[in-house]
Structures are given as structure tokens and as C-alpha cells.
Design a protein around this motif. Structure first.
Motif, PDB file in Angstrom:
ATOM      1  N   ARG A 134     -16.343  -6.175  -8.648  1.00  0.00           N
ATOM      2  CA  ARG A 134     -15.667  -6.233  -7.355  1.00  0.00           C
ATOM      3  C   ARG A 134     -14.451  -7.148  -7.414  1.00  0.00           C
ATOM      4  O   ARG A 134     -13.386  -6.836  -6.880  1.00  0.00           O
ATOM      5  CB  ARG A 134     -16.639  -6.715  -6.278  1.00  0.00           C
ATOM      6  N   HIS A 135     -14.602  -8.296  -8.087  1.00  0.00           N
ATOM      7  CA  HIS A 135     -13.475  -9.211  -8.224  1.00  0.00           C
ATOM      8  C   HIS A 135     -12.338  -8.566  -9.009  1.00  0.00           C
ATOM      9  O   HIS A 135     -11.157  -8.695  -8.646  1.00  0.00           O
ATOM     10  CB  HIS A 135     -13.918 -10.486  -8.940  1.00  0.00           C
ATOM     11  N   LEU A 136     -12.688  -7.895 -10.096  1.00  0.00           N
ATOM     12  CA  LEU A 136     -11.655  -7.247 -10.903  1.00  0.00           C
ATOM     13  C   LEU A 136     -10.936  -6.177 -10.094  1.00  0.00           C
ATOM     14  O   LEU A 136      -9.710  -6.019 -10.191  1.00  0.00           O
ATOM     15  CB  LEU A 136     -12.279  -6.632 -12.164  1.00  0.00           C
ATOM     16  N   LEU A 137     -11.688  -5.432  -9.282  1.00  0.00           N
ATOM     17  CA  LEU A 137     -11.080  -4.408  -8.436  1.00  0.00           C
ATOM     18  C   LEU A 137     -10.169  -5.053  -7.390  1.00  0.00           C
ATOM     19  O   LEU A 137      -9.064  -4.561  -7.129  1.00  0.00           O
ATOM     20  CB  LEU A 137     -12.175  -3.579  -7.755  1.00  0.00           C
ATOM     21  N   GLN A 138     -10.613  -6.174  -6.801  1.00  0.00           N
ATOM     22  CA  GLN A 138      -9.783  -6.868  -5.817  1.00  0.00           C
ATOM     23  C   GLN A 138      -8.506  -7.394  -6.455  1.00  0.00           C
ATOM     24  O   GLN A 138      -7.419  -7.281  -5.872  1.00  0.00           O
ATOM     25  CB  GLN A 138     -10.574  -8.025  -5.197  1.00  0.00           C
ATOM     26  N   ASP A 139      -8.643  -7.941  -7.676  1.00  0.00           N
ATOM     27  CA  ASP A 139      -7.459  -8.437  -8.378  1.00  0.00           C
ATOM     28  C   ASP A 139      -6.493  -7.299  -8.684  1.00  0.00           C
ATOM     29  O   ASP A 139      -5.273  -7.441  -8.551  1.00  0.00           O
ATOM     30  CB  ASP A 139      -7.860  -9.135  -9.681  1.00  0.00           C
ATOM     31  N   GLN A 140      -7.064  -6.167  -9.097  1.00  0.00           N
ATOM     32  CA  GLN A 140      -6.216  -5.009  -9.394  1.00  0.00           C
ATOM     33  C   GLN A 140      -5.513  -4.521  -8.129  1.00  0.00           C
ATOM     34  O   GLN A 140      -4.324  -4.192  -8.152  1.00  0.00           O
ATOM     35  CB  GLN A 140      -7.062  -3.886  -9.993  1.00  0.00           C
ATOM     36  N   ASN A 141      -6.254  -4.495  -7.021  1.00  0.00           N
ATOM     37  CA  ASN A 141      -5.658  -4.050  -5.760  1.00  0.00           C
ATOM     38  C   ASN A 141      -4.538  -4.988  -5.318  1.00  0.00           C
ATOM     39  O   ASN A 141      -3.496  -4.544  -4.826  1.00  0.00           O
ATOM     40  CB  ASN A 141      -6.722  -3.957  -4.669  1.00  0.00           C
ATOM     41  N   LYS A 142      -4.771  -6.306  -5.477  1.00  0.00           N
ATOM     42  CA  LYS A 142      -3.736  -7.275  -5.121  1.00  0.00           C
ATOM     43  C   LYS A 142      -2.503  -7.076  -5.991  1.00  0.00           C
ATOM     44  O   LYS A 142      -1.357  -7.175  -5.513  1.00  0.00           O
ATOM     45  CB  LYS A 142      -4.271  -8.695  -5.275  1.00  0.00           C
ATOM     46  N   HIS A 143      -2.737  -6.807  -7.280  1.00  0.00           N
ATOM     47  CA  HIS A 143      -1.612  -6.575  -8.190  1.00  0.00           C
ATOM     48  C   HIS A 143      -0.841  -5.326  -7.778  1.00  0.00           C
ATOM     49  O   HIS A 143       0.397  -5.328  -7.747  1.00  0.00           O
ATOM     50  CB  HIS A 143      -2.130  -6.444  -9.625  1.00  0.00           C
ATOM     51  N   LEU A 144      -1.580  -4.267  -7.458  1.00  0.00           N
ATOM     52  CA  LEU A 144      -0.927  -3.030  -7.025  1.00  0.00           C
ATOM     53  C   LEU A 144      -0.174  -3.235  -5.717  1.00  0.00           C
ATOM     54  O   LEU A 144       0.941  -2.728  -5.546  1.00  0.00           O
ATOM     55  CB  LEU A 144      -1.974  -1.915  -6.870  1.00  0.00           C
ATOM     56  N   GLU A 145      -0.784  -3.992  -4.791  1.00  0.00           N
ATOM     57  CA  GLU A 145      -0.105  -4.283  -3.526  1.00  0.00           C
ATOM     58  C   GLU A 145       1.174  -5.065  -3.773  1.00  0.00           C
ATOM     59  O   GLU A 145       2.203  -4.815  -3.134  1.00  0.00           O
ATOM     60  CB  GLU A 145      -1.030  -5.077  -2.607  1.00  0.00           C
ATOM     61  N   SER A 146       1.112  -6.002  -4.713  1.00  0.00           N
ATOM     62  CA  SER A 146       2.300  -6.787  -5.045  1.00  0.00           C
ATOM     63  C   SER A 146       3.390  -5.904  -5.622  1.00  0.00           C
ATOM     64  O   SER A 146       4.572  -6.041  -5.286  1.00  0.00           O
ATOM     65  CB  SER A 146       1.931  -7.890  -6.040  1.00  0.00           C
ATOM     66  N   LEU A 147       2.986  -4.970  -6.502  1.00  0.00           N
ATOM     67  CA  LEU A 147       3.955  -4.045  -7.084  1.00  0.00           C
ATOM     68  C   LEU A 147       4.579  -3.156  -6.012  1.00  0.00           C
ATOM     69  O   LEU A 147       5.790  -2.909  -6.023  1.00  0.00           O
ATOM     70  CB  LEU A 147       3.284  -3.178  -8.152  1.00  0.00           C
ATOM     71  N   VAL A 148       3.738  -2.677  -5.094  1.00  0.00           N
ATOM     72  CA  VAL A 148       4.236  -1.825  -4.014  1.00  0.00           C
ATOM     73  C   VAL A 148       5.199  -2.599  -3.119  1.00  0.00           C
ATOM     74  O   VAL A 148       6.266  -2.095  -2.749  1.00  0.00           O
ATOM     75  CB  VAL A 148       3.065  -1.260  -3.181  1.00  0.00           C
ATOM     76  N   GLN A 149       4.838  -3.843  -2.775  1.00  0.00           N
ATOM     77  CA  GLN A 149       5.710  -4.662  -1.927  1.00  0.00           C
ATOM     78  C   GLN A 149       7.035  -4.947  -2.617  1.00  0.00           C
ATOM     79  O   GLN A 149       8.097  -4.892  -1.991  1.00  0.00           O
ATOM     80  CB  GLN A 149       5.006  -5.965  -1.569  1.00  0.00           C
ATOM     81  N   ASP A 150       6.962  -5.227  -3.918  1.00  0.00           N
ATOM     82  CA  ASP A 150       8.183  -5.486  -4.672  1.00  0.00           C
ATOM     83  C   ASP A 150       9.057  -4.243  -4.718  1.00  0.00           C
ATOM     84  O   ASP A 150      10.280  -4.308  -4.531  1.00  0.00           O
ATOM     85  CB  ASP A 150       7.829  -5.942  -6.094  1.00  0.00           C
ATOM     86  N   ARG A 151       8.416  -3.093  -4.961  1.00  0.00           N
ATOM     87  CA  ARG A 151       9.160  -1.833  -5.003  1.00  0.00           C
ATOM     88  C   ARG A 151       9.762  -1.517  -3.635  1.00  0.00           C
ATOM     89  O   ARG A 151      10.904  -1.056  -3.540  1.00  0.00           O
ATOM     90  CB  ARG A 151       8.225  -0.700  -5.450  1.00  0.00           C
TER      91      ARG A 151
END
Length: 374
Positions: A134-151
Motif C-alpha cells: 500500500r505504501h509503495l502504491l501511495q508513493d507511486q501515486n504521489k510520484h505520478l501526481e507530481s508528474l501530472v502537475q508538472d506536466r
């Protein structure tokens, strides 16, 4: 639960039991694989669980004095800071209704005493693997959200650059406007902010819409690219026929925005404001403007705001056909336009923030085409 997840660190197991032998048994069983924390009562368990870094799993005895395991579980699940920590009950109470009670309170498992070490190890490992996943999935989601926000930020920046490029294209056709588009977009935003709580305008002038007005204002004169040079750059007064051609810049501007909407297959608030501003910023409150002789509230609010900004900047700027007026002279001229050229409420707001307009004018002044407003 730990604030920052380190997948290489030992996971933390909180053992809650009032019997030293049970604590010793469980600690000895788990200490080689996990970091162990111990609480001998429910209140201490709540304190440890809510402290950072918190436990990844709680092994909770049911029968404890003062606060039993069930009440401890209720409180843990009621607190948002600890509600996600998985709980395994360890108890000698082995009736079906006891297990049902524990699971109903939010526990993920229920192990009967006396414990079987292989069973405890297997079930603890299962739950902690789920926690890690669950933590790894949350970290991945945060990373993806960061990428989306940056994009998204980069796309927004690119869109803003394209808008300014389109506006500047029109500006280059009229080499005397200088920083006109930057000044007017800031005037519009300042005026909109001043009016955002006005009962006539508050519904439309949300923070989001004010930002969109700021971004769309530079497009107000893009239709000038369709006006012939001999008319656009004429140093003398236009003839009536030439003025009719000049009026078409509002139509050309609207057609440009409409073509964008057709290409997209849809519109949005930004394009709507851009379309309104390009087409209607030359309308006047009393109906004597163009291109449609709209009157009063029939003129879109975005265009009424733009009219104030556009006229003020034209007055204080030097043109081939006129000198620049002082700030005070411009204010005096505009004051006379209340109820004729301008919406009276919008002009009143403008008159209350004329100093802000002066500051914007000086911030974006250009020596070759614009006289500093003092």
C-alpha cells in the motif's frame, strides 16, 4: 503509521499486552525481522500509535485492565491519524462472537491464544506485506501526481506563451502600442478583483474567472491582423469608410476564437471570455459603440472591463494622431463617460483604484511609445 515510508527500513510492530510473558514471547519471535515497540495498556498504545514514526502493525490483546482491546481498537479507528494501522487481535477469547466483534471493530485478523509461532509469523508477514504494498502504491501515486502537475504547469505555461505570441502578432501590426497588452491585462485583473464582491458581478468574478480574464485580455485586438496597413497605420483621422473597415477588427477577432472552438469541438470559459472581449470591447454603455450597438448589461461583463482598461491606456499613451494625456487628464476624461461610454458601477470601481492603474502603467512603460504616468 510512519510519515515517510522507507522500504528498506525495518517495519514497526507495536505489541500491546499487560502480561510480561506474552510480551517476551512475541518480542522474541518477531525482533529479528521487525522493530518492536511495546505498550502494557491501552492508553500507552494510543500514545505510541499516534506518535511519529508510528507502527506499521499492532498486535493487540483483548483482555486488559482499565481499557480492553476492543475499546483501544475503537479509539484507534476513530482517530484519522491511526485509523489505517492494521490491527491483529491476540486473545484467549476464542468464541465466534468474540472474533466477530474484533473484525467488526476494524481488525484485520484474530489469533487465538496460546499462539502458534508459525501462524503468528505468517499472519504478521501477510499484513506487513500488504502495508508495504500500500505504501509503495501511495508513493507511486504521489510520484505520478507530481508528474501530472508538472506536466500541467508546463502546458499552462506553453499555452500562456502562445496566447502572448498571438497577441504580440497583432501588436506588431501597430508599432505604437508598446506594452499595451501587458498593461491592459493587468488593468482588467485589478478592476475585476476590485469588483469581485460587488453584488452585480460577484457570481461571475470568481478567482478562477479573474485569472481567465487576465489570460484572455491580451487577445482583445488580435483581429487587427486583418486590417490593411494603410488604415491601421494611418497618421491622420480615418474617413468614415476607413473607420468601417477598422471596426471589422472586432469581427475578425471573434472569428479567430470561433475557429479555435470549432477545431477543438468545444468551448470553455477562457475561450468564451476571449470571444466576448475581442468582439465587444468597443461597445458603449449607451449603445453607441460597435459592432452591434449593444447597450447596458447586454454588453458582456468581460468586454465592459476591457473597455475601461483599453480607453485608459489609449489616453495615457502617445499615438501618431495624438499626444499622451497625463494620468489626471485621462481620469477626468473617463469620469465624463460614466453612463455613456462606461458601466457606471465599473467606472466607479476604477476611480477608486486609479493609483493602482498608474503603478501598472509605469511598471510596463516603454520610452518610445508611452510616457511615464506621474
Amino acid at each position: 503509521m510512519s510519515e515517510v515510508f522507507d522500504q528498506n527500513a525495518k517495519q514497526v510492530v507495536l505489541i500491546v499486552d499487560d502480561t510480561p510473558d506474552n510480551i517476551s514471547l512475541l518480542s522474541g519471535l518477531l525482533k529479528d525481522q521487525y522493530k518492536i515497540k511495546i505498550a502494557t495498556n491501552g492508553l500507552k498504545a494510543l500514545q505510541i500509535a499516534s506518535s511519529l514514526p508510528g507502527p506499521d502493525l499492532i498486535l493487540l490483546d483483548v483482555m486488559m485492565p482499565e481499557m480492553d482491546g476492543y475499546e483501544t481498537c475503537r479509539r484507534l479507528k476513530a482517530d484519522p491519524a491511526t485509523s489505517d494501522i492494521p490491527i491483529i487481535f491476540l486473545t484467549a477469547k476464542s468464541q465466534v462472537q468474540d472474533e466477530e466483534m474484533g473484525l467488526r471493530l476494524g481488525a484485520v485478523d484474530y489469533i487465538s491464544k496460546p499462539i502458534s509461532p508459525p501462524i503468528v509469523l505468517a499472519r504478521v508477514a501477510t499484513q506487513l506485506n500488504l502495508v508495504r504494498a500500500r505504501h509503495l502504491l501511495q508513493d507511486q501515486n504521489k510520484h505520478l501526481e507530481s508528474l501530472v502537475q508538472d506536466r500541467t504547469r508546463k502546458l499552462a505555461k506553453m499555452q500562456d506563451a502562445i496566447i502572448m505570441a498571438m497577441a504580440s502578432l497583432a501588436e506588431t501590426r501597430d508599432n505604437e502600442t508598446g506594452n499595451h497588452i501587458r498593461r491592459t491585462q493587468n488593468y482588467v485583473a485589478a478592476l475585476a478583483r476590485k469588483l469581485k464582491n460587488h453584488p452585480r458581478f460577484s457570481a461571475l468574478l470568481t478567482d478562477e474567472n479573474i485569472d481567465l480574464l487576465y489570460k484572455s485580455a491580451p487577445l482583445h485586438d488580435i483581429g487587427k491582423v486583418g486590417i490593411p496597413d494603410n488604415i491601421l497605420l494611418k497618421p491622420d483621422k480615418l474617413t468614415s469608410e476607413e473607420f468601417e473597415v477598422m471596426k471589422l477588427h472586432t469581427v475578425y477577432g471573434r472569428e479567430t476564437i470561433i475557429s479555435v472552438e470549432k477545431y477543438l469541438g468545444e468551448s470553455n470559459e477562457f475561450l468564451r471570455f476571449a470571444r466576448e472581449i475581442t468582439y465587444s470591447h468597443q461597445e458603449k454603455w449607451d449603445g453607441s459603440g460597435y459592432p452591434e450597438n449593444l447597450m447596458g448589461d447586454a454588453i458582456p461583463l468581460s468586454a465592459r472591463l476591457m473597455a475601461i482598461a483599453d480607453v485608459y491606456d489609449a489616453l495615457i499613451s502617445r499615438r501618431v494622431y495624438k499626444p499622451a494625456f497625463s494620468h489626471e487628464e485621462a481620469i477626468s476624461i473617463m469620469r465624463k463617460g460614466s453612463g455613456t461610454h462606461f458601466d457606471p458601477d465599473i467606472l466607479e470601481a476604477f476611480l477608486e483604484i486609479t493609483e493602482e492603474f498608474r503603478q501598472i502603467a509605469n511598471q510596463f512603460k516603454e520610452s518610445d511609445s508611452h510616457v511615464p504616468v506621474n
